[in-house]
Scaffold this motif. Structure first.
Motif, PDB file in Angstrom:
ATOM      1  N   VAL A 377       0.859  -1.187   0.000  1.00 57.53           N
ATOM      2  CA  VAL A 377       0.000   0.000   0.000  1.00 57.53           C
ATOM      3  C   VAL A 377       0.893   1.234   0.000  1.00 57.53           C
ATOM      4  N   SER A 378       0.593   2.185  -0.886  1.00 57.98           N
ATOM      5  CA  SER A 378       1.343   3.445  -0.949  1.00 57.98           C
ATOM      6  C   SER A 378       0.506   4.559  -0.345  1.00 57.98           C
ATOM      7  N   VAL A 379       1.157   5.392   0.486  1.00 65.16           N
ATOM      8  CA  VAL A 379       0.468   6.486   1.180  1.00 65.16           C
ATOM      9  C   VAL A 379       1.155   7.803   0.838  1.00 65.16           C
ATOM     10  N   TYR A 380       0.365   8.799   0.442  1.00 66.47           N
ATOM     11  CA  TYR A 380       0.880  10.121   0.090  1.00 66.47           C
ATOM     12  C   TYR A 380       0.288  11.165   1.030  1.00 66.47           C
ATOM     13  N   GLY A 381       1.022  12.267   1.229  1.00 63.95           N
ATOM     14  CA  GLY A 381       0.504  13.372   2.022  1.00 63.95           C
ATOM     15  C   GLY A 381       1.192  13.573   3.354  1.00 63.95           C
ATOM     16  N   PHE A 382       2.156  12.722   3.683  1.00 63.02           N
ATOM     17  CA  PHE A 382       2.910  12.862   4.922  1.00 63.02           C
ATOM     18  C   PHE A 382       4.227  13.602   4.649  1.00 63.02           C
ATOM     19  N   PRO A 383       4.738  14.333   5.627  1.00 60.45           N
ATOM     20  CA  PRO A 383       5.983  15.082   5.413  1.00 60.45           C
ATOM     21  C   PRO A 383       7.189  14.151   5.279  1.00 60.45           C
ATOM     22  N   ASP A 384       8.267  14.703   4.747  1.00 60.16           N
ATOM     23  CA  ASP A 384       9.474  13.913   4.491  1.00 60.16           C
ATOM     24  C   ASP A 384      10.026  13.251   5.753  1.00 60.16           C
ATOM     25  N   VAL A 385       9.911  13.958   6.894  1.00 62.83           N
ATOM     26  CA  VAL A 385      10.457  13.398   8.123  1.00 62.83           C
ATOM     27  C   VAL A 385       9.765  12.087   8.476  1.00 62.83           C
ATOM     28  N   VAL A 386       8.487  11.985   8.190  1.00 63.32           N
ATOM     29  CA  VAL A 386       7.753  10.732   8.433  1.00 63.32           C
ATOM     30  C   VAL A 386       8.154   9.683   7.408  1.00 63.32           C
ATOM     31  N   VAL A 387       8.241  10.102   6.157  1.00 65.55           N
ATOM     32  CA  VAL A 387       8.599   9.175   5.077  1.00 65.55           C
ATOM     33  C   VAL A 387       9.926   8.481   5.367  1.00 65.55           C
ATOM     34  N   HIS A 388      10.901   9.250   5.854  1.00 63.20           N
ATOM     35  CA  HIS A 388      12.228   8.682   6.102  1.00 63.20           C
ATOM     36  C   HIS A 388      12.309   7.927   7.429  1.00 63.20           C
ATOM     37  N   ALA A 389      11.420   8.240   8.368  1.00 65.96           N
ATOM     38  CA  ALA A 389      11.471   7.612   9.683  1.00 65.96           C
ATOM     39  C   ALA A 389      10.705   6.301   9.742  1.00 65.96           C
ATOM     40  N   LEU A 390       9.734   6.122   8.843  1.00 62.83           N
ATOM     41  CA  LEU A 390       8.868   4.943   8.927  1.00 62.83           C
ATOM     42  C   LEU A 390       8.934   4.175   7.607  1.00 62.83           C
ATOM     43  N   LEU A 391      10.017   3.437   7.436  1.00 66.53           N
ATOM     44  CA  LEU A 391      10.201   2.655   6.214  1.00 66.53           C
ATOM     45  C   LEU A 391       9.490   1.315   6.353  1.00 66.53           C
ATOM     46  N   PRO A 392       8.968   0.797   5.238  1.00 70.82           N
ATOM     47  CA  PRO A 392       8.267  -0.491   5.324  1.00 70.82           C
ATOM     48  C   PRO A 392       9.223  -1.633   5.615  1.00 70.82           C
ATOM     49  N   GLY A 393       8.761  -2.591   6.441  1.00 75.43           N
ATOM     50  CA  GLY A 393       9.555  -3.778   6.737  1.00 75.43           C
ATOM     51  C   GLY A 393       9.261  -4.882   5.737  1.00 75.43           C
ATOM     52  N   GLU A 394      10.256  -5.698   5.439  1.00 75.25           N
ATOM     53  CA  GLU A 394      10.077  -6.770   4.462  1.00 75.25           C
ATOM     54  C   GLU A 394       9.007  -7.768   4.892  1.00 75.25           C
ATOM     55  N   MET A 395       8.848  -7.948   6.191  1.00 74.21           N
ATOM     56  CA  MET A 395       7.885  -8.936   6.693  1.00 74.21           C
ATOM     57  C   MET A 395       6.519  -8.313   6.999  1.00 74.21           C
ATOM     58  N   ASP A 396       6.397  -7.010   6.820  1.00 75.98           N
ATOM     59  CA  ASP A 396       5.110  -6.364   7.088  1.00 75.98           C
ATOM     60  C   ASP A 396       4.044  -6.890   6.134  1.00 75.98           C
ATOM     61  N   ASN A 397       2.836  -6.992   6.639  1.00 78.77           N
ATOM     62  CA  ASN A 397       1.702  -7.363   5.801  1.00 78.77           C
ATOM     63  C   ASN A 397       0.475  -6.520   6.194  1.00 78.77           C
ATOM     64  N   PRO A 398       0.193  -5.555   5.334  1.00 75.38           N
ATOM     65  CA  PRO A 398       0.852  -5.192   4.078  1.00 75.38           C
ATOM     66  C   PRO A 398       2.110  -4.344   4.323  1.00 75.38           C
ATOM     67  N   ARG A 399       2.919  -4.205   3.271  1.00 79.56           N
ATOM     68  CA  ARG A 399       4.043  -3.284   3.322  1.00 79.56           C
ATOM     69  C   ARG A 399       3.495  -1.894   3.019  1.00 79.56           C
ATOM     70  N   VAL A 400       3.506  -1.031   4.009  1.00 84.24           N
ATOM     71  CA  VAL A 400       2.949   0.320   3.854  1.00 84.24           C
ATOM     72  C   VAL A 400       4.092   1.274   3.567  1.00 84.24           C
ATOM     73  N   ALA A 401       4.101   1.843   2.361  1.00 83.51           N
ATOM     74  CA  ALA A 401       5.174   2.746   1.950  1.00 83.51           C
ATOM     75  C   ALA A 401       4.653   4.178   1.959  1.00 83.51           C
ATOM     76  N   PHE A 402       5.233   4.994   2.844  1.00 84.26           N
ATOM     77  CA  PHE A 402       4.894   6.417   2.869  1.00 84.26           C
ATOM     78  C   PHE A 402       5.773   7.123   1.834  1.00 84.26           C
ATOM     79  N   MET A 403       5.117   7.769   0.865  1.00 86.64           N
ATOM     80  CA  MET A 403       5.807   8.294  -0.305  1.00 86.64           C
ATOM     81  C   MET A 403       6.025   9.796  -0.194  1.00 86.64           C
ATOM     82  N   ALA A 404       7.170  10.247  -0.716  1.00 86.84           N
ATOM     83  CA  ALA A 404       7.505  11.670  -0.660  1.00 86.84           C
ATOM     84  C   ALA A 404       6.986  12.434  -1.866  1.00 86.84           C
TER      85      ALA A 404
END
Length: 409
Positions: A377-404
């Motif tokens: 799942v891709s998520v847009y609208g969060f600031p860069d500090v969040v995007v870089h601090a909360l990276l998706p884990g390989e084992m996450d289900n779902p893998r939630v990617a916060f996009m810049a």
């Protein structure tokens, strides 16, 4: 005077008045030189000018004067068929018959208000007879019905771009059907939210459908559909903040199963999606879903439970670390099997950006939906500090990617 100084060369002429009265010597110059005009742009009183003279070179005629109507006389341009291709008229008054208009390809006209008619009959019902070779048709402030004040139809088959605008007194979807515009490559309709027009006829058969707020006008909601054979459809509801909110209307459109059996991609506000998802079984080909979540949702209606709480869920302005709640995403349990899911969070102007805690809460909500949403799942609208601090884990289900990337990128 520029006209006389040009000798006998063809002229591109534009007149912008400095007073309500056109100078007599200029009127006389018009009459003497009509045969030389290539373009003619005028904002004075059209009834003061003798347009009965032939203009064999004229290709573009523009009238945007106020407060007068754009009155085209029956003997316009000497009743001769020339090279006129483009005609723009504010408060247009057409004659019942006019040979000079037969060559017009691009027509832009505004329907006259009652006070502008001044005893004239607009003859908009004659448009397709007057201009049988139209390729571009833009009509604004329409009033009336097909076969009465407006053309009965069908429209010329040469049309490739149509834009119709009306506020309260015209059913644009009725015109779309009566004029048989289904095969036109590009059609745009715009009306006020209070208008009862149904838009299903306009967007039926959509392969891709987007329901979003206009980035250039917060008072306007856009519905954009891409159909087969490279056809595009746009429906705009204006003045939405003075209405009950279009979410229930958007949901009603989406519930028409037959219209969206071929839909593969949908971009929709959460407030409309949660009302429409009970019809998701009618979207068997839907593979790509984008959900827009607004802090102050322009799609909400006051009579919708989504908007009845003072904190305007899903955004709970309370304890800072739980400023955003995402419980309404539970509706995704009713979604069909998807290949991609994008979430776009829109904060109001002046609001604080969503925080790291907001992002963590959203991710937990999506983890709880892991059995009914895509693996990523891709998520847009969060600031860069969040995007870089909360990276998706390989084992996450779902893998939630916060996009810049930009929300509308």
């Amino acid at each position: 005077m520029a006209i006389s100084r040009a000798g006998q060369l063809p002229i591109d002429f534009e007149y912008r008045r400095s007073s309500s009265k056109v100078p007599k010597d200029l009127l006389e110059a018009f009459a003497r030189n009509m045969h030389r005009f290539l373009t003619f742009v005028f904002d004075g009183d059209m009834t003061t000018v003798d347009f009965s003279r032939p203009a064999p070179l004229l290709r573009k005629f523009v009238y945007d004067g106020w407060p007068w109507a754009g009155v085209i006389p029956p003997d316009f341009l000497g009743s001769s068929i020339g090279q006129l291709r483009e005609l723009h008229l504010r408060a247009a008054i057409f004659p019942a018959v006019c040979p000079a208009l037969e060559t017009v390809r691009h027509l832009r006209a505004t329907y006259p208000e009652h006070r502008e008619r001044q005893g004239y009959t607009p003859h908009f019902d004659r448009l397709f007879d007057l201009c049988p070779r139209l390729e571009v048709l833009h009509l604004h402030d329409l009033e009336g019905a097909a076969g009465v004040e407006l053309p009965r139809g069908p429209a010329p088959q040469t049309l490739r771009n149509v834009k119709l605008n009306s506020w309260w007194h015209c059913d644009l979807s009725q015109l779309y059907t009566a004029w048989q515009l289904h095969s036109v490559p590009d059609v745009q309709l715009e009306t006020g939210l209070q208008c009862s027009s149904t838009i299903v006829a306009l967007v039926a058969g959509a392969l891709e459908l987007a329901m979003t707020s206009d980035p250039e006008d917060e008072e306007k909601v856009l519905i954009v559909a891409h159909l087969s054979n490279s056809r595009n459809r746009t429906f705009a509801w204006d003045d939405v903040r003075n209405g009950c909110g279009p979410a229930p209307l958007l949901a009603a459109v989406l519930k028409d199963g037959a219209a969206f059996a071929q839909m593969q991609a949908l971009d929709v506000p959460l407030s409309a999606l949660r009302l429409a998802l009970p019809a998701a079984r009618h979207w068997p080909r839907l593979a790509h879903l984008t959900v827009r979540i607004y802090e102050y949702d322009p799609f909400d209606g006051d009579d919708d439970e989504f908007a009845q709480q003072s904190d305007k869920p899903p955004f709970d302005i309370g304890v800072p670390e739980f400023r955003l709640r995402w419980t309404f995403l539970e509706c995704l349990r009713n979604a069909p099997a998807l290949e991609t899911l994008l979430l776009k969070v829109h904060m109001a102007d002046g609001s604080e950006s969503p925080s790291l805690d907001d992002a963590r809460n959203l991710r937990e909500q999506l983890f709880a939906l892991s059995d009914c949403i895509p693996r990523e799942v891709s998520v847009y609208g969060f600031p860069d500090v969040v995007v870089h601090a909360l990276l998706p884990g390989e084992m996450d289900n779902p893998r939630v990617a916060f996009m810049a990337d930009n929300l509308d990128g």
